[in-house]
Design a protein around this motif. Sequence first.
Motif, PDB file in Angstrom:
ATOM      1  N   LEU A 169      11.435 -47.217 -61.085  1.00 28.41           N
ATOM      2  CA  LEU A 169      10.414 -48.282 -60.993  1.00 28.41           C
ATOM      3  C   LEU A 169      10.516 -49.012 -59.651  1.00 28.41           C
ATOM      4  N   ILE A 170      11.737 -49.355 -59.296  1.00 28.86           N
ATOM      5  CA  ILE A 170      11.954 -50.110 -58.045  1.00 28.86           C
ATOM      6  C   ILE A 170      11.501 -49.272 -56.849  1.00 28.86           C
ATOM      7  N   PHE A 171      11.921 -48.023 -56.846  1.00 30.65           N
ATOM      8  CA  PHE A 171      11.614 -47.172 -55.692  1.00 30.65           C
ATOM      9  C   PHE A 171      10.109 -46.919 -55.583  1.00 30.65           C
ATOM     10  N   ARG A 172       9.457 -46.766 -56.747  1.00 28.91           N
ATOM     11  CA  ARG A 172       8.023 -46.495 -56.716  1.00 28.91           C
ATOM     12  C   ARG A 172       7.207 -47.717 -56.277  1.00 28.91           C
ATOM     13  N   SER A 173       7.864 -48.860 -56.212  1.00 28.02           N
ATOM     14  CA  SER A 173       7.129 -50.049 -55.759  1.00 28.02           C
ATOM     15  C   SER A 173       6.897 -50.021 -54.254  1.00 28.02           C
ATOM     16  N   ILE A 174       7.678 -49.215 -53.527  1.00 24.24           N
ATOM     17  CA  ILE A 174       7.452 -49.157 -52.081  1.00 24.24           C
ATOM     18  C   ILE A 174       6.834 -47.846 -51.626  1.00 24.24           C
ATOM     19  N   THR A 175       6.864 -46.858 -52.485  1.00 26.27           N
ATOM     20  CA  THR A 175       6.297 -45.564 -52.065  1.00 26.27           C
ATOM     21  C   THR A 175       5.753 -44.797 -53.255  1.00 26.27           C
ATOM     22  N   ARG A 176       4.704 -44.042 -53.001  1.00 26.14           N
ATOM     23  CA  ARG A 176       4.175 -43.144 -54.039  1.00 26.14           C
ATOM     24  C   ARG A 176       4.709 -41.723 -53.808  1.00 26.14           C
ATOM     25  N   GLN A 190       1.864 -54.732 -49.047  1.00 22.87           N
ATOM     26  CA  GLN A 190       2.589 -53.843 -49.950  1.00 22.87           C
ATOM     27  C   GLN A 190       1.601 -52.934 -50.665  1.00 22.87           C
ATOM     28  N   LEU A 191       2.181 -51.981 -51.403  1.00 22.33           N
ATOM     29  CA  LEU A 191       1.321 -51.105 -52.208  1.00 22.33           C
ATOM     30  C   LEU A 191       0.643 -51.957 -53.270  1.00 22.33           C
ATOM     31  N   PRO A 192      -0.616 -51.651 -53.612  1.00 29.08           N
ATOM     32  CA  PRO A 192      -1.264 -52.470 -54.642  1.00 29.08           C
ATOM     33  C   PRO A 192      -0.580 -52.290 -55.990  1.00 29.08           C
ATOM     34  N   ALA A 193      -0.412 -53.405 -56.700  1.00 28.02           N
ATOM     35  CA  ALA A 193       0.174 -53.319 -58.031  1.00 28.02           C
ATOM     36  C   ALA A 193      -0.916 -52.886 -59.004  1.00 28.02           C
ATOM     37  N   GLU A 194      -0.473 -52.298 -60.101  1.00 26.84           N
ATOM     38  CA  GLU A 194      -1.417 -51.826 -61.110  1.00 26.84           C
ATOM     39  C   GLU A 194      -2.129 -53.023 -61.744  1.00 26.84           C
ATOM     40  N   ASP A 230       9.449 -51.666 -45.363  1.00 26.83           N
ATOM     41  CA  ASP A 230      10.054 -51.791 -46.696  1.00 26.83           C
ATOM     42  C   ASP A 230      10.800 -53.120 -46.802  1.00 26.83           C
ATOM     43  N   LEU A 231      10.065 -54.190 -46.541  1.00 28.10           N
ATOM     44  CA  LEU A 231      10.720 -55.495 -46.465  1.00 28.10           C
ATOM     45  C   LEU A 231      11.374 -55.884 -47.790  1.00 28.10           C
ATOM     46  N   SER A 232      10.715 -55.553 -48.898  1.00 30.96           N
ATOM     47  CA  SER A 232      11.283 -55.939 -50.194  1.00 30.96           C
ATOM     48  C   SER A 232      12.667 -55.325 -50.384  1.00 30.96           C
ATOM     49  N   MET A 233      12.809 -54.058 -49.983  1.00 29.53           N
ATOM     50  CA  MET A 233      14.109 -53.403 -50.160  1.00 29.53           C
ATOM     51  C   MET A 233      15.157 -54.031 -49.241  1.00 29.53           C
ATOM     52  N   GLY A 258      11.708 -40.121 -45.214  1.00 30.77           N
ATOM     53  CA  GLY A 258      10.956 -41.359 -44.983  1.00 30.77           C
ATOM     54  C   GLY A 258       9.509 -41.140 -44.597  1.00 30.77           C
ATOM     55  N   ARG A 259       9.201 -39.980 -44.037  1.00 28.89           N
ATOM     56  CA  ARG A 259       7.819 -39.731 -43.603  1.00 28.89           C
ATOM     57  C   ARG A 259       7.211 -38.679 -44.519  1.00 28.89           C
ATOM     58  N   PRO A 260       6.318 -39.085 -45.394  1.00 28.25           N
ATOM     59  CA  PRO A 260       5.803 -38.151 -46.411  1.00 28.25           C
ATOM     60  C   PRO A 260       5.112 -36.940 -45.799  1.00 28.25           C
ATOM     61  N   GLN A 261       4.530 -37.120 -44.625  1.00 21.05           N
ATOM     62  CA  GLN A 261       3.766 -36.011 -44.048  1.00 21.05           C
ATOM     63  C   GLN A 261       4.678 -34.937 -43.445  1.00 21.05           C
ATOM     64  N   ALA A 262       5.947 -35.305 -43.186  1.00 20.21           N
ATOM     65  CA  ALA A 262       6.847 -34.356 -42.521  1.00 20.21           C
ATOM     66  C   ALA A 262       7.818 -33.755 -43.532  1.00 20.21           C
ATOM     67  N   LEU A 263       7.584 -32.492 -43.892  1.00 23.40           N
ATOM     68  CA  LEU A 263       8.502 -31.824 -44.813  1.00 23.40           C
ATOM     69  C   LEU A 263       9.733 -31.371 -44.028  1.00 23.40           C
TER      70      LEU A 263
END
Lengths: 81, 649, 342
Positions: B191-198, B277-281, B415-418, B460-465
């Motif tokens: 839950l915590i981790f998903r709050s900063i990234t999808r 931040q990411l939008p909350a549900e 990722d300021l919250s973290m 850290g960079r989703p686009q770079a596998l």
Amino acid sequence: MTTTVTHLTTRTLLSNSYDGLSTTIGIAVIGILALLLLVREFAPLLRGSAPGDTRALDMAIVPLLIVFATIVIARMAELLA
Amino acid sequence: MRAFTQFGSLLVGAARRRAAPGLAPVAVASRLRAAEGLAPLVVAVGLWALAMPNVDTTRMTDLGLISVLPPQVPLAILLIVASAAWHLRRDSVSVPFLTLHLVALVFLLYAMPTVVEAQPRFAATYIHVGISEYISRTGSVAPGLEARFDWPGFFILASFLSQASGFHSTMDLAGWAPVYLNLMYLGPLALIFRSITRDTRLVCAGLFLFELTNWVGQDYFSPQGLNYFLFLSIIGLVVTHFRTLKPASDRFREWLGARRRGARLLTSLYSLTAPEQLPAEDQPPQRQAGLIIAIVVIFAFVAFAHQLTPFFTVAALLALAAFNRITLRGLPILLGVVAVVWVSYMTVPYLSGHLAQLAQDFGQIGKSVGANVSGRVGGSPDHRLVVTLGIVFTLSLWIAAATGFLVRFRDGRRDLSMVLLAAAPVPLVAAQAYGGELVLRLYLFTLPFMAILASGVVYGRPQALPSRLRTCGIIAVCAAITLGFLVTRYGNERMDIMTTSEVLGVQQVYKIAPPGSLLVSPSGNLPWRAQGFEQYTYISQTYDILAGKPADLVNLMRTAGRPHSFLILTASQEAEAELFNGMKPSEWDAFVNQIIASSDFKLVYQNADTKVFELRSPAAAAPDSIADGTATMAASMQATPLLGFGVES
Amino acid sequence: MSPGRPAPMSPDGQAGHKPRIRTAPVDPGKAGRGARVNPGKDAAIEKALRRAGVPSGRAWELIKERDRLTMAGESRGDPAAPATGVSTKRIGAVSAASCGLAIAAAELSGSVIGAIPGAIFDAALAALLLILFAWRPQTAPGRMLPMLALVALIRPVSLAAAVPAVGPLAWYALAGVPLITGAVLATRLVEDPSRELHLRIERPRLDAEMVALGVPAGLVGYLLLGPTPLLAHANAVGYFVMVAILVVFGGMLEELVFRGLVQSAAVRVFGGTGAGVIFTAALGTALYWGSGSIPYLFLMALVGCAFGLALLRGASLWGIALSHGLMLVTMAFLAQGLARQV
């Protein structure tokens, strides 16, 4: 002499131990503080209002926080003494 | 779960193929791929399961469990990590597949001692069982007996659970505690981790790294173990459901922009400290209100169950609220009030004896850090290596977290919250040394956030596998982390292990010693106090007595004024003396021989790991104090260094 | 109003970061008395104004100005604006009076069943009033509710904050600090504090007369109440501290709460100066019940009415606060001096 410190207040303060006072009226005041803090979080949710609307609650919460701090310090001081 | 289903359907499919050879080739291929994916997992679990019975803990050195582990065990762990890392290279990752790997990893990492040791480890576990047993037996708590009774939530819950589930004692819950607690942590962590990234890849990497670096060992049957889960749950709920979408205030930004001098700098600085931040549900207000109540109720239990966790929780929420990361700006104040009320009203028996010392320690940062770091580097050479490795391990993770943050920062992610959650517990070091343990707790409470930030170095960079080469590098680093984990987490295992002989020996003491007796031991590192908590006087005298003469020990035992006095010596105490005090085995043997030769002691029981001596002609007892169990325990509180904030709980 | 500061409370108790406006013109057939504004509309207007190049703060000022004009039209009986009915006012007055009576009952119960249960009753009442206001700020008594809550908090705060070990003079400060903080925060609910709380000195001569009244009032007060000395060891520093504490946490605090906050709200709710002044003085007197002297209660009722009327005739809050402070200082000095002689 004033509304805050009357004869009744003085008599109550002098006839009770601080432990007794802080576990009766102290607990009641802290309970009210906790309740108001909880309501403060609920108010914008259930009314859809802006955060500024909690000013009336802050008016009571801040004084009660000061009282709470006084109670805790006094209790600690009593334990240290 | 889907992986399980895939695996099952694969088997079923194979059977069907025999019956119906005309099955679609695409389906067969996909099932074969699933089987390929799960093969390393199956092999790893098999390797581990075959290797563990061969572990002989009696041959353990001061390096701990790793000194007797067959190489298949670290290899099995590495196989799981490598399989997961390889899977993370794919375009689309399978959550069930990774979950299965994660569960297996937790089992392999944390079930090791439970599988190879017949009895639950850690002396503190037995004390916790004893406190729960007291509550089950008497239906009450006894704050005058022990500091931990002032925060009884965990013990009451354990007592209730053991009775409700039909267990003989809470000891049955203790053995597997590290496994189920670490599995429980995964939910709120996700839950915590998903709050900063999808990005599932980053979330999973964070979870794996958390499990591989949780070496501080606070996940045993203890208030800390459970309350850490509750801490994570509270943080998870808050950052998931109450995060602000747009913390930066437009009006404040405008106001900043209106200032001519340094306007741009100020505005950019403000944007840095208040990123979006990411939008909350979206949720109905009633549900949000329910969640707030749930958070308050969970926290009330935390305040009632542990000394430290409430303050770590409040510090974390305060940091989030101060930087406008959550909508519940008043929540930290409310929770702070609850925590302070509990301490100032309900822990008076503890505070009355310790407040002066606590006040003295407040603000002594140097002393606190010294007690927590340099004070721990001592004892035997191997033990010093273990401790040093722990420090290196910790610093490496923190450096990796800083690097990961920078990688994501350069990619435009703040990722300021973290960062805030990782930094929030640090000021608490100034408040207390916590018996030289606060830095360990600091590590524990910053670990989730450090883990996700450190995972950002690679994912850290989703686009770079990650490329094949980079994945190989990740696997190599994970191999080093695995070895480091095994050394740091199980480095004190020689001392932490409680053998069956020791447990039986201590149980025998309770049969021999009548209630009201004095039980003395060179240290608290033995499986005592699991029963008759209030019926005996316990003194664990530290290793100073080993340097003295038996006559000093006799005097100490006689002055306690008990009708019967017993001295208990166990193998785990010897291990502790060697590990932490640098004592040589011959010195311990000399001490034991002195006791045996002394005319003041009579050996009343012995087995492979335990020796119990009774003091001959103890002093006449003071009848009042013997009758009153509370009085006897109060006396022991003065002498027992385990008590107070230095407790392992 | 500065853009960073939230909009103040309107007289009918409507609060908000974003001032609410009436959706005029209103079809009288469709919009009843309870026709409320659409809160999202203000934001939309503000957004439109900002797009047109008007700064955010100025946009809110314009919205507020429109709101004020609409309200003015409403009070003039503008048919386009939904008028506040007489019955609503009556409900407000009755509610406020009931709350005042409840506070007085809590004070009286203090001397019958004990000060602590009375204070707990007061505390519960304060919480109830605040929750009601937070839930529905547009209820009839409006701003009166939080002001009465502040009054209800006086007793529990004074009992919970005072520490017996530190001596009577410190009790005034220990109880006064939180209460004065609350009173200052309560001024944020007042639309125009300077005007409504009479903070401007407009008639200095009347102020001076009020201040001068403090000394004889103190003399009478001393004779009626016979207070005990506040200082155990009297010296210059002690006297200075005593004067400061009594002026700030006695005179200023009480006048800010009663004449400033409660009276300004009461005059609106009761719809007349006389009723507002009497209600405030009666409420203040009820809080003196614990003094144990009926004549002193009468004196304080009289002083309360005099202060209230003086305020409405142009005296400033500073003048009457100083007068009240001087009255207390006179009483304290007399008690101290006579104690020394004895």
